[in-house]
Design an enzyme around this catalytic site. Structure first.
Site, PDB file in Angstrom:
ATOM      1  N   LYS A 221      43.744  45.163  25.919  1.00 10.55           N
ATOM      2  CA  LYS A 221      45.095  45.217  25.338  1.00 10.55           C
ATOM      3  C   LYS A 221      45.256  46.501  24.514  1.00 10.55           C
ATOM      4  CE  LYS A 221      46.752  41.446  27.062  1.00 10.55           C
ATOM      5  NZ  LYS A 221      47.802  41.496  28.099  1.00 10.55           N
TER       6      LYS A 221
ATOM      7  N   ASN B  72      49.471  32.895  18.368  1.00 14.06           N
ATOM      8  CA  ASN B  72      48.981  31.796  19.214  1.00 14.06           C
ATOM      9  C   ASN B  72      50.122  30.990  19.841  1.00 14.06           C
ATOM     10  OD1 ASN B  72      46.718  32.550  17.431  1.00 14.06           O
ATOM     11  ND2 ASN B  72      45.667  30.872  18.429  1.00 14.06           N
TER      12      ASN B  72
ATOM     13  N   SER C 274      48.584  41.491  22.279  1.00  9.54           N
ATOM     14  CA  SER C 274      47.997  40.341  21.574  1.00  9.54           C
ATOM     15  C   SER C 274      47.626  40.702  20.146  1.00  9.54           C
ATOM     16  CB  SER C 274      46.741  39.920  22.327  1.00  9.54           C
ATOM     17  OG  SER C 274      46.008  38.990  21.576  1.00  9.54           O
TER      18      SER C 274
ATOM     19  N   TYR D 181      38.549  41.495  26.488  1.00  7.55           N
ATOM     20  CA  TYR D 181      39.980  41.159  26.645  1.00  7.55           C
ATOM     21  C   TYR D 181      40.818  41.922  25.617  1.00  7.55           C
ATOM     22  CZ  TYR D 181      44.243  38.637  25.552  1.00  7.55           C
ATOM     23  OH  TYR D 181      45.547  38.345  25.238  1.00  7.55           O
TER      24      TYR D 181
ATOM     25  N   LEU E 130      42.984  25.437  21.529  1.00  9.44           N
ATOM     26  CA  LEU E 130      43.083  24.223  20.720  1.00  9.44           C
ATOM     27  C   LEU E 130      44.075  23.184  21.258  1.00  9.44           C
ATOM     28  CD1 LEU E 130      42.255  22.730  18.134  1.00  9.44           C
ATOM     29  CD2 LEU E 130      44.062  23.978  16.939  1.00  9.44           C
TER      30      LEU E 130
ATOM     31  N   GLY F 102      32.436  34.306  17.332  1.00  6.70           N
ATOM     32  CA  GLY F 102      33.552  35.220  17.592  1.00  6.70           C
ATOM     33  C   GLY F 102      34.845  34.853  16.886  1.00  6.70           C
TER      34      GLY F 102
ATOM     35  N   LYS G 104      43.316  36.551  30.552  1.00  6.24           N
ATOM     36  CA  LYS G 104      43.459  36.379  29.098  1.00  6.24           C
ATOM     37  C   LYS G 104      42.418  35.485  28.424  1.00  6.24           C
ATOM     38  CE  LYS G 104      46.168  32.296  29.088  1.00  6.24           C
ATOM     39  NZ  LYS G 104      46.978  31.405  28.333  1.00  6.24           N
TER      40      LYS G 104
ATOM     41  N   PHE H 119      53.485  40.796  32.095  1.00  9.29           N
ATOM     42  CA  PHE H 119      52.546  39.787  31.596  1.00  9.29           C
ATOM     43  C   PHE H 119      51.246  39.765  32.407  1.00  9.29           C
ATOM     44  CE2 PHE H 119      56.695  37.721  30.542  1.00  9.29           C
ATOM     45  CZ  PHE H 119      56.484  37.404  29.219  1.00  9.29           C
TER      46      PHE H 119
HETATM   47  C1  WQD Z   1      42.400  28.216  17.719  1.00 13.61           C
HETATM   48  C2  WQD Z   1      41.554  27.595  16.637  1.00 13.61           C
HETATM   49  C3  WQD Z   1      39.218  27.537  17.136  1.00 13.61           C
HETATM   50  C4  WQD Z   1      39.272  24.633  20.360  1.00 13.61           C
HETATM   51  C5  WQD Z   1      42.818  32.889  21.517  1.00 13.61           C
HETATM   52  C6  WQD Z   1      42.634  34.333  21.824  1.00 13.61           C
HETATM   53  C7  WQD Z   1      43.871  35.101  21.503  1.00 13.61           C
HETATM   54  C8  WQD Z   1      45.068  34.502  22.162  1.00 13.61           C
HETATM   55  C9  WQD Z   1      45.171  33.039  21.948  1.00 13.61           C
HETATM   56  C10 WQD Z   1      46.006  35.340  24.123  1.00 13.61           C
HETATM   57  C11 WQD Z   1      40.263  28.363  16.399  1.00 13.61           C
HETATM   58  C12 WQD Z   1      39.777  26.142  16.984  1.00 13.61           C
HETATM   59  C13 WQD Z   1      39.671  25.481  19.352  1.00 13.61           C
HETATM   60  C14 WQD Z   1      38.509  23.479  20.033  1.00 13.61           C
HETATM   61  C15 WQD Z   1      38.634  24.097  17.704  1.00 13.61           C
HETATM   62  N1  WQD Z   1      45.013  34.774  23.564  1.00 13.61           N
HETATM   63  N2  WQD Z   1      39.345  25.227  18.058  1.00 13.61           N
HETATM   64  N3  WQD Z   1      38.227  23.258  18.711  1.00 13.61           N
HETATM   65  O1  WQD Z   1      40.831  31.762  19.452  1.00 13.61           O
HETATM   66  O2  WQD Z   1      42.826  31.796  17.904  1.00 13.61           O
HETATM   67  O3  WQD Z   1      43.030  32.747  20.129  1.00 13.61           O
HETATM   68  O4  WQD Z   1      43.936  32.394  22.224  1.00 13.61           O
HETATM   69  O5  WQD Z   1      46.265  35.660  25.144  1.00 13.61           O
HETATM   70  O6  WQD Z   1      43.672  36.399  21.873  1.00 13.61           O
HETATM   71  O7  WQD Z   1      41.559  34.817  21.064  1.00 13.61           O
HETATM   72  O8  WQD Z   1      42.889  30.330  19.934  1.00 13.61           O
HETATM   73  O9  WQD Z   1      43.332  28.046  20.666  1.00 13.61           O
HETATM   74  O10 WQD Z   1      41.092  29.073  21.217  1.00 13.61           O
HETATM   75  O11 WQD Z   1      41.607  28.480  18.860  1.00 13.61           O
HETATM   76  O12 WQD Z   1      38.323  23.852  16.540  1.00 13.61           O
HETATM   77  O13 WQD Z   1      38.086  22.689  20.887  1.00 13.61           O
HETATM   78  O14 WQD Z   1      41.164  26.282  17.094  1.00 13.61           O
HETATM   79  O15 WQD Z   1      37.939  27.615  16.555  1.00 13.61           O
HETATM   80  O16 WQD Z   1      40.015  28.331  15.032  1.00 13.61           O
HETATM   81  P1  WQD Z   1      42.289  31.675  19.273  1.00 13.61           P
HETATM   82  P2  WQD Z   1      42.225  28.946  20.272  1.00 13.61           P
END
Ligand code: WQD
Length: 341
Positions: free
Chosen positions: A157, A183, A128, A153, A204, A301, A88, A84
């Protein structure tokens, strides 16, 4: 006799939950290696509180080859590694790409070299869903080709997966599984172990929980004009304990030689996509109060939607998600109150 497994990044979020699941399976003895630059050694106390077992963490940087190899010399007979240890954070990887390449490729290199030198037979690699890039055809399955990485990142991977494939040609004693996570969210159902997110979390669930506990005053839904059922982004959220369980089943699969290829890929997703607004509604229901959020602009992004087809892991590993979104929120909320009350 129990198999001796090394978990790199064992004090981290996924690593520690996986250690708990390995111990609870009764089949594995675990050693952890974690520098704790992005985690805390206190995690092993939490593992002990949950399992009753003292797991030794070697506070060693996996990039430090000499110190890392010493752990194998001190612990002969390691048959498997679950790797792991890596950085990230997507945004940070854009700001400091070289730090990501140095750390994520460096740890991978030393793990592969150690497998060869110490004749480790089984390797699980923590990859990932980010390797798929901006995907148009959903759900994603293991045949879906890798896309263009949208951050360093994700690129690390992709490269690590390639490094494993190349090394397997030279090291014929080893077999590997690549696990691509969607996720991971939630915490241990006891509320005693969970993710230690940074002060200003980006993901999130930590953001939702910080708003609920008052650590953050407000949050923003990033984009409500996507071409999805309610306009917000869709992701495949799955409970961290389900991910942990998948690692035990994946290690069993290698140990029992059920793999048909030397390197197999598994997507670890629930098979279900949920939108940001649906996640917020689920959180409000569990927490029992309205959360202070505003509808805002898209986050650069972000892709509109991604979720996985989980058939392969269901059928070959016998893995099924046990926890639904309510359980994800309940455990995350329990953990939030444990650390921020
Ligand atoms: C989820 C959704 C945001 C915060 C990332 C990495 C991925 C993996 C997991 C692993 C999105 C929305 C978020 C906020 C919001 N990493 N959001 N308000 O981007 O899908 O994945 O984490 O090691 O590789 O890219 O996850 O939790 O950041 O976002 O609306 O304050 O929640 O736009 O749609 P994401 P996330």
């Amino acid at each position: 006799m129990k198999q001796k497994i090394m978990v790199t990044g064992g004090c981290g979020y996924l690593g520690s939950h996986t250690i708990i699941a390995l111990i609870e399976s009764g089949k594995y003895e675990v050693i952890s290696v974690d520098s704790c630059v992005r985690s805390t050694p206190e995690t092993m106390g939490r593992v002990k509180a949950i399992t009753g077992v003292n797991v030794k963490n070697y506070r060693v940087d996996v990039c430090d080859r000499e110190s890392f190899f010493k752990v194998f010399e001190e612990n002969p007979g390691i048959t498997g590694i679950i790797h792991f240890a890596a950085y990230k954070a997507v945004g940070e990887s854009v700001e400091q790409p070289l730090m990501y390449y140095r750390n994520n490729l460096g740890t991978m290199m030393n793990v592969l070299e150690a497998c060869e030198k110490f004749r480790v037979k089984h390797l699980l690699f923590s990859s990932s869903a980010a390797v798929y890039g901006d995907i148009k055809k959903l759900p994603v399955n293991e045949q879906t080709p890798m896309g263009v990485a949208n951050c360093p990142y994700a690129h690390t991977k992709q490269i690590c997966e390639g490094m494993i494939q190349s090394e397997l040609v030279a090291n014929t004693e080893m077999n590997a599984l690549i696990l691509r996570y969607f996720n991971p969210v939630g915490a241990h159902p006891t509320g005693l172990n969970g993710e230690l997110s940074p002060d200003k979390p980006n993901n999130l669930i930590p953001v939702i929980m910080h708003v609920a506990s008052g650590v953050l005053p407000q949050m923003t839904v990033f984009g409500t004009d996507y071409d999805t059922r309610d306009g917000s982004c869709i992701r495949d959220y799955l409970h961290v304990c389900d991910i942990a369980d998948a690692h035990v089943k994946a290690m069993d699969y290698l140990v029992e030689s059920r793999n048909t290829e030397r390197c197999e890929i598994f997507n670890l997703g629930s098979g279900n996509g949920l939108s940001v607004l649906e996640m917020l509604a689920a959180a409000e229901k569990v927490i029992g109060k309205k959360l202070n959020y505003v509808l805002g602009d898209r986050r650069p992004g972000d892709i509109p939607a991604i979720y996985s087809d989980s058939t392969r892991a269901n059928e070959l590993l016998g893995w099924h998600c046990r926890y639904d979104v309510t359980a994800m929120m309940e455990s995350a909320w329990k953990w939030e109150r444990f650390i921020n009350s």
